[in-house]
Design an enzyme around this catalytic site. Structure first.
Site, PDB file in Angstrom:
ATOM      1  N   GLU A  23      49.480  75.541 -29.669  1.00 16.67           N
ATOM      2  CA  GLU A  23      48.008  75.637 -29.669  1.00 16.67           C
ATOM      3  C   GLU A  23      47.617  76.159 -28.298  1.00 16.67           C
ATOM      4  O   GLU A  23      47.016  75.466 -27.495  1.00 16.67           O
ATOM      5  CB  GLU A  23      47.362  74.278 -29.968  1.00 16.67           C
ATOM      6  CG  GLU A  23      45.850  74.378 -30.091  1.00 16.67           C
ATOM      7  CD  GLU A  23      45.134  73.059 -30.341  1.00 16.67           C
ATOM      8  OE1 GLU A  23      45.636  72.236 -31.119  1.00 16.67           O
ATOM      9  OE2 GLU A  23      44.054  72.879 -29.741  1.00 16.67           O
ATOM     10  N   HIS A 195      42.120  75.212 -36.242  1.00 18.57           N
ATOM     11  CA  HIS A 195      41.743  74.793 -34.889  1.00 18.57           C
ATOM     12  C   HIS A 195      40.315  74.235 -34.901  1.00 18.57           C
ATOM     13  O   HIS A 195      39.474  74.701 -35.667  1.00 18.57           O
ATOM     14  CB  HIS A 195      41.831  76.012 -33.954  1.00 18.57           C
ATOM     15  CG  HIS A 195      41.683  75.669 -32.504  1.00 18.57           C
ATOM     16  ND1 HIS A 195      40.473  75.475 -31.904  1.00 18.57           N
ATOM     17  CD2 HIS A 195      42.616  75.505 -31.545  1.00 18.57           C
ATOM     18  CE1 HIS A 195      40.657  75.206 -30.616  1.00 18.57           C
ATOM     19  NE2 HIS A 195      41.965  75.217 -30.376  1.00 18.57           N
ATOM     20  N   ASP A 318      47.719  72.994 -25.653  1.00 18.62           N
ATOM     21  CA  ASP A 318      46.336  73.467 -25.607  1.00 18.62           C
ATOM     22  C   ASP A 318      46.014  74.030 -24.223  1.00 18.62           C
ATOM     23  O   ASP A 318      44.900  73.892 -23.734  1.00 18.62           O
ATOM     24  CB  ASP A 318      45.344  72.353 -25.981  1.00 18.62           C
ATOM     25  CG  ASP A 318      43.975  72.920 -26.332  1.00 18.62           C
ATOM     26  OD1 ASP A 318      43.854  74.153 -26.487  1.00 18.62           O
ATOM     27  OD2 ASP A 318      43.007  72.151 -26.444  1.00 18.62           O
TER      28      ASP A 318
END
Lengths: 356, 356, 356, 356
Positions: A23, A195, A318
């Site tokens: 991610e 997402h 992330d």
């Protein structure tokens, strides 16, 4: 390991090399220009409007989004061998003009391929961006990107804006209009990363005085878990049972909640919540993967493994919204068995994405 | 325990006697009349409007809400020795007219005391209803009910309607107007049960095609967890650190999420999310209890104990919206140690509410 | 799932079909005669000497060991699709005369192949018996049995008697004389099931007044865990890193203990405990599998998965010393995710033994 | 908590102050002289014979046993507010001459009181030593020490030598001769810490080539768990149901094993394993506490809490055989909820021993 040592109160974490992260946000040379409508708080607007993040976090966000050398250095320092990057939130989904969305998706995919995959084939893969404003075009672009550019799948930032004049008119992925996209996704047999996206302003009453809660702190997860439930209820996963959807943040609390959701749905009148044929638990365990993106809490990870099995949980960070180093310090230092650690760190992702 | 037995594929669960339950709904002779405004889907309107529950569940709901002999029989069959009852959702909070709310609260408290506590002192306690439409009156009624009628605390169904002419104008408990209520709650040192309430219709976009999701299946929990976070952020728990709040459904997923919420709040600009002084984790572990009402999943219970400690988790059912017998079959049959089972079944509640 | 149901206090367990079991004992037409020396308490002697098991357990033990139709019926009732059988304890290891051991092993392997595998190829596999009294012969018999009869591996009941005139003279598998066996095991790349055996009488002081403790209740596990540690310390697993050893009873408590064992070994003088190169934890996670044979406790299974990973834990029963139906009722009824359940029930075993 | 920080790969652990430790060994001015018979490997003999620990661990062991200022400094550095000390293993139990044992116990108790409790009343308590060679004297000395010197209970190092001329003749605590001791223990209502002792040499076949395994690494735990099972089976805990026994090392693996032990005992002939009336599980959960002494593995601690409940698990170190600082680094850094951490760190011990 002498027992009569003096303490330092600090613990050195041994780095696990070769982790895979998925991610991982990047900018795009084309994104900022398009991003002016709608206001994109995570990129442009973030400094003037929401989210009210503190300065150290934001001051070099653009640089960290786009600086590949810095990203690689951070990956190296964190034992991350491979990252699947994707256009940062809200991505193409936040483009109000459908024509522009089609164009941005195509340009972004070409750019990500050139800048990341072609330049660093052993370090980077990427998720396609697709223009869900026009699902047939999305299917076409997905096919092109996967077949021609080797995209590892597609990432979609929640709902899609579909009205030039009204930012509150949006489309979720359970909309029947999205069928061509799902059909193609199933045919290509690549995963979808669903997402989070900030809930629309007119849906934020509960957070109204709490701007951060509406976003990453809590609202993000609610919005995305709700979206996943809509997809589960819609019957899409019965029509395309091979579809695999990845959720960040330990599947947005669904591992904790899904048993109760099934329990309550079971007393509902059959059919009023959609034509789904299996339980939500079944879909979660057969059509979903969870990443650790944004999570650094052992009991949360354990609950996720407990409900999804250790083969469906994937490391992630992330970056640059989270620190690679912090995530690695936490994950590498967990007192868990090494078989599970390797499965979550890279074996599961390696199998799912055919990364060697 | 002969090893050469023939299987039955069925397992007899040994009943644990003396369990205490505390999210247990009752009707009120006065409630139905008042309940006409706003439409109360869980009671009157439920058969014509939302929630679209199937017939077997609803056909005798009024009877199960009000029939005390049937309730006691079910408690006996389930090993529930003591129940703390409260007016069913949306309770006094859903009364649009403030004068009526004041009157209904008083009448309900008197009625619950007479029908349950006075008639069956060894089997029932009750939570007060209070008219949060007028917080000073709420404080007064709380004091009267606790001191005169022996109420074990107070139960509030989420937000309160505060406008006769607009059902969407509501007040959360972090509203500064609620201060007199919190002050009195702290002074009386009794717990508040924060019970879910269906999110207002204009806040349900994510569930729009999924009526059940908006309610017990998912929306209930989101609404209530969000409400709890507002209270945490508001600084109330810093001003009244002895306040104890009970959340149902394993604390509405907060045990799973709270670490990440704190992590994201930490990068926000200090003060923009409220004047709170501690972490959300701190409040959860020091000012909250979680009940098992509506939960029958071991990993969810374990995650809750993992984050709150076994002394802050309490058995409960949510009768008559859940089955006493099913809840007891699940809980009594859990393969956990008996010390933890007793703590959760009755020891913690006994200590918190001074039940002998 | 009506909520207003009446309780039965009994729960119907849904059968998971296709489970694979691998600590499943059978008799042998040749075993009883040989078994007279040494006294074999688990077979002949059990009714007059140790163990003092109650009648219902023992009255039909011979029948349950040998009656294949009854075994298949019980497997069918329990959802066990496939069993890997092996000669019951103490097996060939308890034969005092080495020549007899060589002969018994060969005859047993032929008999098990004929009676089980050839007759029911879709339901049964078997583990070879080998005469460890003569390790070179053991290697030879293992090769023959694996290559000719399709044995799934080998099962050894702990230590081996090696002196006709002294039952207390025994040989553990870390004895350098066993090298030919290990070499062949590695070459054939099949697993070894290390099965418990009652500790010799002169080593049972701690259990002296407690006959059952010396056996299955506690002593079995201590003896077998100690044996596994000897193998780990010996360096065998460094010389033959592909060797896989299966332990029953959730790996005989090693998952719980191994961290502390490593911790204490670390302060020992290097080399005094053997030439091992890795930690005990490393071997446990890379060279061992654990079965659930004889275990029906969730926290024990969880601890084992926590330390070994879910890919190294295997369902099993220990029929006829345990009940297939009881084991299945427990395992099938566990409130765990279905991915982990399937992995433990049959996927892991199917992969390890190439069972389709 | 800036997200763009550079990693250090080291984590600073926040010290939890006020921890209580209770398996903390000290020497005695009288012990060394007495310790000559039998050979006491952990003290005198350890440098020449067993255990073959490496030099750094042993070089200052006497100093660390006896140097109170160093001990206090280490406790301060580790956040240990209070320690209950006891004479180091094998203690009075290893004295062959009964008269000497009586004398040593008395002198040791007086010395520990003077040196630790009287001198540092806010930092130290102590466990009595008692001469189990003469149980009536042991009862008397226990009473004197508890009533006069304020001992927090008694610590016994496993079996007791009872024959001047034969070190292998020993007495376990389930011996009927020990009845006066148990009667007094129950009457005084103080806990017994059952500490490990190295299994006698003639019982160590399984470890024969592995000196460390026979001791702290594995044999210690087996010996002590077996001893605890003997006490459970003996009926002592039925006659004196208030007796509380503390086991170190997460209860020596009993949490992992006890379910299976009960399962196998259940098929034994009633009475052949002792006159016990309850299950081993019952005793473990009602008559035992577990300490973390020597354990630094999260899954092991979790399994122990899972089977005994968080109110029966106690922090401890085993200083100076373990490092206070290492134990604190591990425990303080565990990612567990703070309520459970405080319970295990000091609240449970504070309640059990009336420490303020």
């Amino acid at each position: 390991m002498a027992l009569n040592r003096k303490t330092t109160e600090s613990i050195i974490v041994q780095r696990l090399q070769g982790k895979i992260a998925l991610e991982e946000a990047v900018g795009s040379p084309y994104f900022v220009a398009h991003g002016t409508h709608p206001p994109s708080p995570m990129i442009i607007g973030s400094r003037n409007g929401l989210p009210p993040y503190n300065t150290p976090f934001l001051e070099d966000i653009d640089d960290r989004l786009d600086n590949i050398e810095k990203r690689l250095a951070s990956m190296n320092a964190s034992g991350i061998g491979y990252a699947i990057v994707s256009l940062t939130c809200p991505g193409v989904e936040g483009i109000l003009d459908a024509d522009e969305a089609v164009e941005l998706a195509r340009k972004t995919n070409d750019a990500l391929y050139e800048l990341y995959v072609k330049a660093h084939p052993t370090r980077f893969g990427f998720f396609a961006s697709v223009p869900m404003q026009r699902p047939a075009e999305a299917a076409k672009e997905l096919e092109r990107t996967v077949k021609t550019l080797g995209a590892k799948g597609v990432l979609i930032n929640g709902f899609t804006n579909i009205n030039k004049n009204d930012v509150s008119e949006v489309q979720y992925l359970d909309d029947p209009k999205c069928e061509p996209f799902w059909k193609k996704l199933s045919e290509l047999n690549v995963p979808l990363y669903l997402h989070p996206r900030i809930p629309p302003l007119n849906q934020q009453r509960i957070y109204e005085s709490l701007p951060n809660l509406s976003q990453a702190a809590y609202g993000f997860g609610v919005e995305t878990a709700g979206h996943a439930l809509r997809i589960m209820c819609s019957g899409i996963l019965d029509r395309y049972p091979n579809v695999q959807i990845i959720l960040g943040h330990c599947a947005e609390s669904l591992p904790f909640l899904v048993h109760r959701i099934d329990h309550r749905l079971a007393i509902g009148i059959r059919g009023t919540n959609g034509p789904y044929k299996k339980t939500m638990m079944y879909y979660l365990q057969n059509n979903f993967y969870a990443t650790l993106a944004g999570v650094r809490r052992e009991s949360t990870m354990r609950n996720t493994i407990d409900e999804m099995g250790e083969a469906r949980v994937l490391f992630s960070v992330d970056y640059p919204y989270e620190s690679n180093e912090d995530a690695a310090d936490w994950f590498d230092g967990l007192q868990i068995n090494e078989n599970t650690r390797r499965a979550v760190a890279y074996e599961n992702a390696s199998r799912l994405f055919s990364i060697e």
